[in-house]
Design a protein around this motif. Structure first.
Motif, PDB file in Angstrom:
ATOM      1  N   LYS A 126      -0.813  12.375   3.897  1.00 53.50           N
ATOM      2  CA  LYS A 126       0.373  12.099   4.695  1.00 53.50           C
ATOM      3  C   LYS A 126       0.054  10.981   5.670  1.00 53.50           C
ATOM      4  CE  LYS A 126       1.924  16.882   4.609  1.00 53.50           C
ATOM      5  NZ  LYS A 126       0.821  17.660   4.152  1.00 53.50           N
ATOM      6  N   ILE A 127       1.091  10.440   6.308  1.00 55.14           N
ATOM      7  CA  ILE A 127       0.911   9.402   7.317  1.00 55.14           C
ATOM      8  C   ILE A 127       0.121   9.985   8.487  1.00 55.14           C
ATOM      9  CG2 ILE A 127       2.138   7.923   8.948  1.00 55.14           C
ATOM     10  CD1 ILE A 127       4.351   7.687   6.887  1.00 55.14           C
ATOM     11  N   VAL A 179      -1.216   4.306   7.371  1.00 52.86           N
ATOM     12  CA  VAL A 179      -0.077   3.752   8.104  1.00 52.86           C
ATOM     13  C   VAL A 179       1.210   3.977   7.323  1.00 52.86           C
ATOM     14  CG1 VAL A 179       0.902   1.628   9.047  1.00 52.86           C
ATOM     15  CG2 VAL A 179      -1.547   2.009   9.154  1.00 52.86           C
ATOM     16  N   LYS A 180       1.165   3.774   6.006  1.00 54.85           N
ATOM     17  CA  LYS A 180       2.362   3.872   5.169  1.00 54.85           C
ATOM     18  C   LYS A 180       1.948   4.316   3.774  1.00 54.85           C
ATOM     19  CE  LYS A 180       4.772   0.283   3.236  1.00 54.85           C
ATOM     20  NZ  LYS A 180       5.424  -1.023   3.236  1.00 54.85           N
ATOM     21  N   ILE A 181       2.804   5.097   3.120  1.00 51.58           N
ATOM     22  CA  ILE A 181       2.548   5.548   1.748  1.00 51.58           C
ATOM     23  C   ILE A 181       3.735   5.166   0.872  1.00 51.58           C
ATOM     24  CG2 ILE A 181       2.243   7.541   0.244  1.00 51.58           C
ATOM     25  CD1 ILE A 181       0.776   8.928   2.450  1.00 51.58           C
ATOM     26  N   ASP A 182       3.440   4.618  -0.310  1.00 54.97           N
ATOM     27  CA  ASP A 182       4.465   4.320  -1.303  1.00 54.97           C
ATOM     28  C   ASP A 182       4.222   5.251  -2.495  1.00 54.97           C
ATOM     29  OD1 ASP A 182       6.399   3.286  -2.924  1.00 54.97           O
ATOM     30  OD2 ASP A 182       5.438   1.322  -3.204  1.00 54.97           O
ATOM     31  N   PRO A 183       4.939   6.383  -2.571  1.00 56.90           N
ATOM     32  CA  PRO A 183       4.664   7.356  -3.630  1.00 56.90           C
ATOM     33  C   PRO A 183       4.997   6.859  -5.031  1.00 56.90           C
ATOM     34  CG  PRO A 183       6.537   8.058  -2.299  1.00 56.90           C
ATOM     35  CD  PRO A 183       5.980   6.832  -1.659  1.00 56.90           C
ATOM     36  N   LYS A 184       6.001   5.988  -5.166  1.00 55.32           N
ATOM     37  CA  LYS A 184       6.359   5.480  -6.499  1.00 55.32           C
ATOM     38  C   LYS A 184       5.255   4.600  -7.066  1.00 55.32           C
ATOM     39  CE  LYS A 184      11.339   5.690  -6.208  1.00 55.32           C
ATOM     40  NZ  LYS A 184      12.601   4.951  -6.321  1.00 55.32           N
ATOM     41  N   ALA A 185       4.656   3.755  -6.223  1.00 53.20           N
ATOM     42  CA  ALA A 185       3.583   2.876  -6.674  1.00 53.20           C
ATOM     43  C   ALA A 185       2.237   3.596  -6.645  1.00 53.20           C
ATOM     44  CB  ALA A 185       3.519   1.625  -5.806  1.00 53.20           C
ATOM     45  N   GLY A 186       2.154   4.713  -5.926  1.00 53.60           N
ATOM     46  CA  GLY A 186       0.895   5.446  -5.824  1.00 53.60           C
ATOM     47  C   GLY A 186      -0.120   4.731  -4.955  1.00 53.60           C
ATOM     48  N   ALA A 236      -1.340   3.499  -0.748  1.00 57.00           N
ATOM     49  CA  ALA A 236      -1.262   3.763   0.682  1.00 57.00           C
ATOM     50  C   ALA A 236      -1.776   2.549   1.440  1.00 57.00           C
ATOM     51  CB  ALA A 236      -2.101   4.983   1.038  1.00 57.00           C
ATOM     52  N   CYS A 237      -1.139   2.236   2.558  1.00 59.05           N
ATOM     53  CA  CYS A 237      -1.580   1.154   3.431  1.00 59.05           C
ATOM     54  C   CYS A 237      -2.421   1.766   4.542  1.00 59.05           C
ATOM     55  CB  CYS A 237      -0.389   0.425   4.029  1.00 59.05           C
ATOM     56  SG  CYS A 237       0.598  -0.421   2.807  1.00 59.05           S
ATOM     57  N   LEU A 238      -3.629   1.241   4.724  1.00 55.68           N
ATOM     58  CA  LEU A 238      -4.556   1.771   5.717  1.00 55.68           C
ATOM     59  C   LEU A 238      -4.670   0.829   6.901  1.00 55.68           C
ATOM     60  CD1 LEU A 238      -7.403   2.988   3.348  1.00 55.68           C
ATOM     61  CD2 LEU A 238      -5.433   4.259   4.177  1.00 55.68           C
ATOM     62  N   GLU A 239      -4.928   1.406   8.063  1.00 57.77           N
ATOM     63  CA  GLU A 239      -5.040   0.636   9.291  1.00 57.77           C
ATOM     64  C   GLU A 239      -6.339  -0.168   9.279  1.00 57.77           C
ATOM     65  OE1 GLU A 239      -5.884   2.378  13.468  1.00 57.77           O
ATOM     66  OE2 GLU A 239      -3.723   2.474  13.169  1.00 57.77           O
ATOM     67  N   GLY A 240      -6.226  -1.492   9.293  1.00 63.30           N
ATOM     68  CA  GLY A 240      -7.393  -2.369   9.355  1.00 63.30           C
ATOM     69  C   GLY A 240      -8.059  -2.656   8.020  1.00 63.30           C
ATOM     70  N   ILE A 241      -7.618  -2.015   6.946  1.00 63.28           N
ATOM     71  CA  ILE A 241      -8.203  -2.236   5.623  1.00 63.28           C
ATOM     72  C   ILE A 241      -7.111  -2.754   4.701  1.00 63.28           C
ATOM     73  CG2 ILE A 241      -9.285  -1.147   3.621  1.00 63.28           C
ATOM     74  CD1 ILE A 241     -10.596   0.807   5.488  1.00 63.28           C
ATOM     75  N   GLY A 242      -7.421  -3.783   3.934  1.00 58.75           N
ATOM     76  CA  GLY A 242      -6.457  -4.330   2.999  1.00 58.75           C
ATOM     77  C   GLY A 242      -5.419  -5.213   3.667  1.00 58.75           C
ATOM     78  N   HIS A 260      -0.020  -5.834   4.621  1.00 64.67           N
ATOM     79  CA  HIS A 260      -0.924  -4.793   4.139  1.00 64.67           C
ATOM     80  C   HIS A 260      -0.859  -4.759   2.619  1.00 64.67           C
ATOM     81  CE1 HIS A 260      -2.310  -2.620   7.672  1.00 64.67           C
ATOM     82  NE2 HIS A 260      -1.125  -2.826   8.211  1.00 64.67           N
ATOM     83  N   VAL A 261      -2.016  -4.711   1.982  1.00 69.39           N
ATOM     84  CA  VAL A 261      -2.103  -4.533   0.536  1.00 69.39           C
ATOM     85  C   VAL A 261      -2.480  -3.077   0.312  1.00 69.39           C
ATOM     86  CG1 VAL A 261      -3.300  -5.206  -1.555  1.00 69.39           C
ATOM     87  CG2 VAL A 261      -2.802  -6.904   0.181  1.00 69.39           C
ATOM     88  N   GLY A 262      -1.692  -2.384  -0.495  1.00 72.53           N
ATOM     89  CA  GLY A 262      -1.919  -0.965  -0.712  1.00 72.53           C
ATOM     90  C   GLY A 262      -3.181  -0.677  -1.504  1.00 72.53           C
ATOM     91  N   ILE A 263      -3.800   0.458  -1.183  1.00 70.28           N
ATOM     92  CA  ILE A 263      -4.973   0.945  -1.914  1.00 70.28           C
ATOM     93  C   ILE A 263      -4.521   2.159  -2.709  1.00 70.28           C
ATOM     94  CG2 ILE A 263      -7.255   1.985  -1.681  1.00 70.28           C
ATOM     95  CD1 ILE A 263      -7.659   0.297   0.790  1.00 70.28           C
ATOM     96  N   ASP A 264      -4.931   2.233  -3.965  1.00 71.60           N
ATOM     97  CA  ASP A 264      -4.512   3.318  -4.838  1.00 71.60           C
ATOM     98  C   ASP A 264      -4.913   4.674  -4.255  1.00 71.60           C
ATOM     99  OD1 ASP A 264      -4.776   5.020  -7.571  1.00 71.60           O
ATOM    100  OD2 ASP A 264      -3.370   3.358  -7.761  1.00 71.60           O
ATOM    101  N   LEU A 265      -4.007   5.652  -4.357  1.00 74.66           N
ATOM    102  CA  LEU A 265      -4.255   6.975  -3.787  1.00 74.66           C
ATOM    103  C   LEU A 265      -5.444   7.679  -4.435  1.00 74.66           C
ATOM    104  CD1 LEU A 265      -0.584   8.238  -3.445  1.00 74.66           C
ATOM    105  CD2 LEU A 265      -2.092   7.478  -1.624  1.00 74.66           C
ATOM    106  N   SER A 266      -5.746   7.337  -5.682  1.00 80.78           N
ATOM    107  CA  SER A 266      -6.879   7.974  -6.354  1.00 80.78           C
ATOM    108  C   SER A 266      -8.213   7.500  -5.776  1.00 80.78           C
ATOM    109  CB  SER A 266      -6.837   7.682  -7.856  1.00 80.78           C
ATOM    110  OG  SER A 266      -7.002   6.292  -8.091  1.00 80.78           O
ATOM    111  N   ASN A 267      -8.195   6.403  -5.016  1.00 73.43           N
ATOM    112  CA  ASN A 267      -9.416   5.880  -4.404  1.00 73.43           C
ATOM    113  C   ASN A 267      -9.605   6.366  -2.973  1.00 73.43           C
ATOM    114  OD1 ASN A 267      -9.865   4.455  -6.736  1.00 73.43           O
ATOM    115  ND2 ASN A 267      -8.983   2.568  -5.962  1.00 73.43           N
TER     116      ASN A 267
END
Length: 95
Positions: free
Chosen positions: A6-7, A26-33, A35-41, A62-69
């Motif tokens: 969760k956020i 910071v933000k989650i995009d469930p359709k794309a799977g 998440a945007c992290l603070e200071g990373i990506g 922010h570039v999203g990082i895959d939730l599986s990672n």
């Protein structure tokens, strides 16, 4: 694992270029799977002059990082406080 994140949760990156780093979601995009992290990506995009952007220049996104990672390290603080309050109520009822 995507359902548990969760956020404002603190997560550990377990794969990729940022492996081993901890950050807050910071933000989650469930359709794309992702998440945007603070200071990373965080990357800079160079914007061309246009009607909507008359000055042009650089824009940070922010570039999203895959939730599986991602691996959950610590849940959001409000969930912890709710659990502590529930424990106190249970102890009062046991007396």
């Amino acid at each position: 694992m995507a359902q548990n994140l969760k956020i404002n949760d603190k997560v550990l990156v377990i794969a990729g270029d940022n492996k081993g780093k901890e950050a807050k979601i910071v933000k989650i995009d469930p359709k794309a799977g992702k998440a945007c992290l603070e200071g990373i990506g965080v990357v800079e995009r160079h914007m061309k002059k246009s009607y909507l952007n008359p000055t042009g220049g650089k824009k940070t996104i922010h570039v999203g990082i895959d939730l599986s990672n991602l691996k959950l390290v610590e849940a959001a603080k409000f969930e912890k406080t709710a659990a502590k309050k529930a424990d106190k109520k249970a102890k009062k009822g046991a007396k």
